[in-house]
Every structure is written in C-alpha cells, then in structure tokens.
Design a protein around this motif. Structure first.
Motif, short mmCIF file in Angstrom:
data_model
loop_
_atom_site.label_atom_id
_atom_site.label_comp_id
_atom_site.label_asym_id
_atom_site.label_seq_id
_atom_site.Cartn_x
_atom_site.Cartn_y
_atom_site.Cartn_z
N GLY A 35 0.82 -1.24 -0.10
CA GLY A 35 -0.08 0.03 -0.10
C GLY A 35 0.79 1.36 0.21
N TRP A 36 0.14 2.38 0.15
CA TRP A 36 1.08 3.64 -0.07
C TRP A 36 1.76 3.91 1.20
N THR A 37 1.67 3.33 2.21
CA THR A 37 2.48 3.54 3.57
C THR A 37 3.87 2.48 3.35
N ASP A 38 3.68 1.47 2.81
CA ASP A 38 4.93 0.83 2.11
C ASP A 38 5.75 1.41 1.20
N VAL A 39 5.14 2.09 0.33
CA VAL A 39 5.82 2.97 -0.89
C VAL A 39 6.70 4.09 0.15
N LYS A 271 -2.14 6.63 -7.99
CA LYS A 271 -2.54 7.60 -6.85
C LYS A 271 -1.99 7.14 -5.69
N PRO A 272 -1.91 5.66 -5.18
CA PRO A 272 -1.09 5.49 -3.82
C PRO A 272 0.25 5.62 -4.16
N MET A 273 1.02 5.31 -5.11
CA MET A 273 2.31 5.92 -5.25
C MET A 273 2.52 7.17 -5.05
N MET A 274 1.61 8.12 -5.82
CA MET A 274 2.13 9.48 -5.47
C MET A 274 1.75 9.84 -4.21
N LYS A 275 0.86 9.34 -3.22
CA LYS A 275 0.60 9.66 -1.99
C LYS A 275 1.72 9.19 -1.09
N GLY A 276 2.29 8.00 -1.40
CA GLY A 276 3.63 7.67 -0.72
C GLY A 276 4.77 8.47 -1.00
N ILE A 277 4.81 9.04 -2.25
CA ILE A 277 5.92 9.99 -2.84
C ILE A 277 5.71 11.22 -2.05
N ASN A 278 4.58 11.56 -1.99
CA ASN A 278 4.45 12.95 -1.33
C ASN A 278 4.79 13.06 0.29
N ILE A 279 4.21 11.84 0.96
CA ILE A 279 4.83 11.74 2.25
C ILE A 279 6.17 11.82 2.48
N THR A 280 6.74 10.97 1.64
CA THR A 280 8.23 10.71 1.51
C THR A 280 9.03 12.08 1.38
N PHE A 281 8.39 12.98 0.42
CA PHE A 281 9.37 14.20 0.42
C PHE A 281 8.97 15.20 1.39
N ILE A 282 7.71 15.02 2.10
CA ILE A 282 7.63 15.86 3.31
C ILE A 282 8.38 15.62 4.40
N ILE A 283 8.66 14.27 4.66
CA ILE A 283 9.51 14.01 5.51
C ILE A 283 10.82 14.35 5.45
N THR A 284 11.54 13.71 4.27
CA THR A 284 12.81 14.23 3.79
C THR A 284 13.09 15.58 3.64
#
Length: 457
Positions: A35-39, A271-284
C-alpha cells in the motif's frame, strides 16, 4: 502494513481491457500486496541517507543563500523526476493482440527498453543503474562499518579492533537480511530504517539547537575562509552535487511501485504511489532543511563533515553514540532497498534461461556472492567516499535527473516550446552541467585521497 486489503485484486476476466493486469506478475513472481504506507517506508529508507548529516558542511561552501536555494531546487527536481517515473509505470501494451491493454513496467530497465527499444534501452540504463546500486551498497557498508566502530569505541574505549573488522560484522548482518525474498517482505525492515533515519536527524537538529554561539563568534561567510582558488572551486562543485544527489531513490522507484496492486476500486497504481511519494518528500524535506540550517547556524563554516562529529566529545558523547547506532540500523535497511533490484534483475535473467527447480538455490548463492563482493570492495578502498562522488556524478545524474525527463519527452512527445517540453529540457541541460562539475570535483577528491592510500586501511 499494506493497504491492499481494502479491495479485491482485479480479476483479468471480469474487467475491461484497460485495467488488465500484465502477465509479468506471474513471470517475475512479484507480490503485489503493498500500500502507499509501504511506498513511504521504502522511499524514506532509500532517500534519507547518512549523507544528510553532511549537509551543514555543504552550506560552508555555498553560504546561507546558495545553500538554501540549492536545497530547495534539489527538493523540487527530485520530487518532479520521481513523479515522472511513477506516471510511466503503466503504459499501453504494444504486444497486446486485443489492443487497449495496460502493461506494467516493474523495473527501471523495462521502462528504458519500452521507450528506447530493447537493446538500446538496456545499454543506456543498466551500466549506470548497476553502478548506482552497487555503489550505494558499498557506501552503506563503509558508513555502517564506521558508525558501528564509532559506537563500539564510545561504549568501550579499550576496544582496539581495526575498522575493517566492523565492515565484516556489518556484512554478516547484510548476509542475513539479503535472504529476505523481496520488497513486500522487506516492509518491516524499511519501516525500522525510516524511523532510525528520522531519529538521528532529530538528534542532529536537537543537539545543534543547544548550541548558542555568541554574536560574531561564528563565521557564516565561505569567502572569509582561507582557501586556494582551486580548492574553493572544487569545494563548490562537490557541494552542488552533494545537495543535488541527497534525494536519491529513483533507481528503485519502479521496483517499489511494482508491489502495489491494481484493484477494482483503484485501477491504477499512480494515486497510492504519489501519496507515498508526497509523504516521503515531506519527511525528507523537513529533515534535510532542519539538519542543514541548524547545523550551519551552530558552527558556521567550521562545521565538521558529519555534524555529529562536532559533538563527539564531552557530556553529550553518549547521544552521539546512540545516533551512530541509529545510522547503522538505517543503512542496514537502505542497503537492502538498493540491493533488491540487483537481485530481481539477475533472478529474472536466470528464470528466462533455466528451469525453476534450482532457482531458489541459485538465488541464495547470488545474494551471498553480492554481499561478499560488496564487503570486500568496502574494505579494500578506504577513499570510497570520494569514489562514490564520482559514481554519483556520472551514474546518479543520468538515472535520477537526466533519464526520467528525457524518457518522458520521448514517450509523451509534448509540443515544442510548451511548458512541459521546456521544463524537461531545462532539467536535462542543467543537471548535466551540474553532473559534469561534480565529476571534476570528485576526480580532484580521489587524486587528493590517493596520496595517502593504503590497502585495507
């Protein structure tokens, strides 16, 4: 951890042709249950390298304005090129007899071959991608071994083991982790790695925040530091590439996206990939800006290459030791994220040429051989940090910043002089220039390091 239980996987016979699942699923034995969390777990672990602790020293060459501008530019470029890869994961199946089918490109080399042709696509991408994946594994072995050595000596100063012994210990840990079959099973490890990366970044920011430099006691002007012209130029070149390459992870983007299912509710993985990507870039993004700004504010141009080294002695040394162990756990996880595509690529090649009865044994042998090779190279080359700068300049540049916009231009063919066309060509040209400058700086660094080179140092 996965979010795939929300909806049932698509049955190829019960849906329209435009959401048919590619037959590559069974062929490559990919489990699409993420899921997007795994991404987010995988991407944060791959992206937030221990190099974030060196970002304050980059500001020492670029100053406040230059450092902040380059850090913001790197953030946008990396997010944009990561997004391009996510949107090219699902493409029209040119081999579909019925027409209208969707093909999933589960590896970066599949995307390159799809756009450029089989032979050209492999030669354009694979040499650079393999250099990045192997280079990151070797770099993480060096970082993990050094951090494990620093932690051990901080806990017990009487231990006098050479650093290469800790490289072997770290390699032994990776031997065990390499037996994890794929990204789906790696989720818990990636989650732990992501948490550890956030933890040591938090320690770096918090400890930098405790420093209250008296007014005028810290120099923030790079030009005020006595350096020769050549040394100053090489420092700037390396600083530019260090910031630009801080957001890595693109080389494993499609392999991560391949673990996402297409369901009746969500017939596309974008959609789930971009959700995971956006969360990733917020954190980083938060982590990178916070570490860079706090570290440079505390120590100015005198900051150590690793900001934690500025606190290595004194009453807070135990905190640094704890951060070193967090680094060990994180890079151990990141090592596997970067190694899984190598395993998948080799195993897919073997699957095409041999029967499956011995595949499990061959797979284990490949993984053991990979870890042993990486560990030996890490032990033998003491200046691999400079060498990785060269690998980064000549390999990370094309795979992370040049190929995604170039493949997008060739695949989508946007109108000449349109915003899409101009943006992508701008990235191709600018990042190529920065990569060239980084290559020059890395070669200079290797030449300087080689003067004191000793095998198995």
């Amino acid at each position: 951890m996965a979010n795939s239980t929300d909806a049932k996987s698509v049955d190829a016979k019960s849906v329209d042709a435009d959401v048919l699942v590619d037959a590559q699923i069974a062929h490559d034995n990919i489990k699409r249950t993420a899921g997007w969390t795994d991404v987010a777990y995988h991407s944060v672990t791959a992206m937030v390298g221990a190099g974030v602790l060196g970002l304050p020293s980059v500001f020492a060459h670029l100053g406040w304005a230059g450092g902040c501008i380059m850090l913001a530019f790197s953030f946008w470029v990396s997010w944009y090129t990561y997004k391009l890869l996510a949107y090219m994961h699902e493409v029209p199946d040119l081999d579909s007899k019925e027409g209208g089918g969707i093909k999933r490109l589960d590896r970066y080399d599949q995307l390159s071959c799809y756009v450029l042709g089989k032979n050209r696509g492999k030669w354009v991408l694979l040499p650079f991608q393999i250099a990045v994946l192997l280079g990151m594994a070797i770099t993480y072995t060096v970082v993990g071994g050094n951090s494990l050595h620093a932690f051990t000596t901080a806990v017990n100063p009487d231990i006098k083991l050479r650093k290469w012994v800790f490289y072997i210990i770290f390699g032994g840990l990776e031997l065990l982790l390499s037996l994890i079959p794929g990204f789906t099973e790696l989720s818990i490890v990636s989650l732990l790695g992501a948490l550890m990366s956030v933890a040591y970044c938090t320690i770096a920011v918090a400890m930098s925040g405790t420093v209250q430099p008296p007014a005028g006691s810290v120099n923030y002007e790079p030009m005020a530091v006595p350096r020769g012209g050549l040394e100053r130029a090489m420092g700037i070149f390396n600083a530019l590439t260090t910031i630009l390459f801080a957001y890595s992870g693109h080389n494993v983007a499609l392999e991560i996206q391949a673990t996402l299912p297409r369901t009746e509710a969500h017939p596309t993985t974008v959609k789930p990939m971009m959700k995971g990507i956006n969360i990733t870039f917020i954190i980083t993004g938060i982590a990178y800006f916070a570490v860079a700004i706090a570290g440079f504010y505390a120590f100015g141009t005198g900051v150590a290459d690793n900001v934690l080294m500025s606190f290595a002695k004194g009453p807070t040394s135990w905190v640094v030791a704890m951060a070193d162990m967090f680094v060990v756990v994180h890079v151990a996880s990141a090592y596997q994220v970067y190694s899984q595509p190598v395993f998948l690529l080799i195993e897919a090649t073997i699957r095409e040429r041999t029967t499956g009865e011995h595949l499990a044994v061959q797979s284990v042998g490949i993984r053991i051989a990979h870890v042993v090779f990486v560990t030996l190279v890490a032990i033998m080359i003491p200046f691999f940090g400079s060498l990785m700068g060269l690998v980064g300049a000549i390999a990370i540049t094309p795979t992370t910043f040049l190929l995604p916009p170039l493949l997008w231009l060739l695949y989508k063919r946007p109108a000449r002089w349109s915003v899409d066309w101009c943006t992508n060509w701008f990235l191709v040209v600018v990042t190529a220039i920065i990569g060239t400058l980084g290559t020059i700086g890395a070669i200079y660094g290797i030449a300087e390091a080689s003067k004191s080179y000793h095998m198995f140092a």
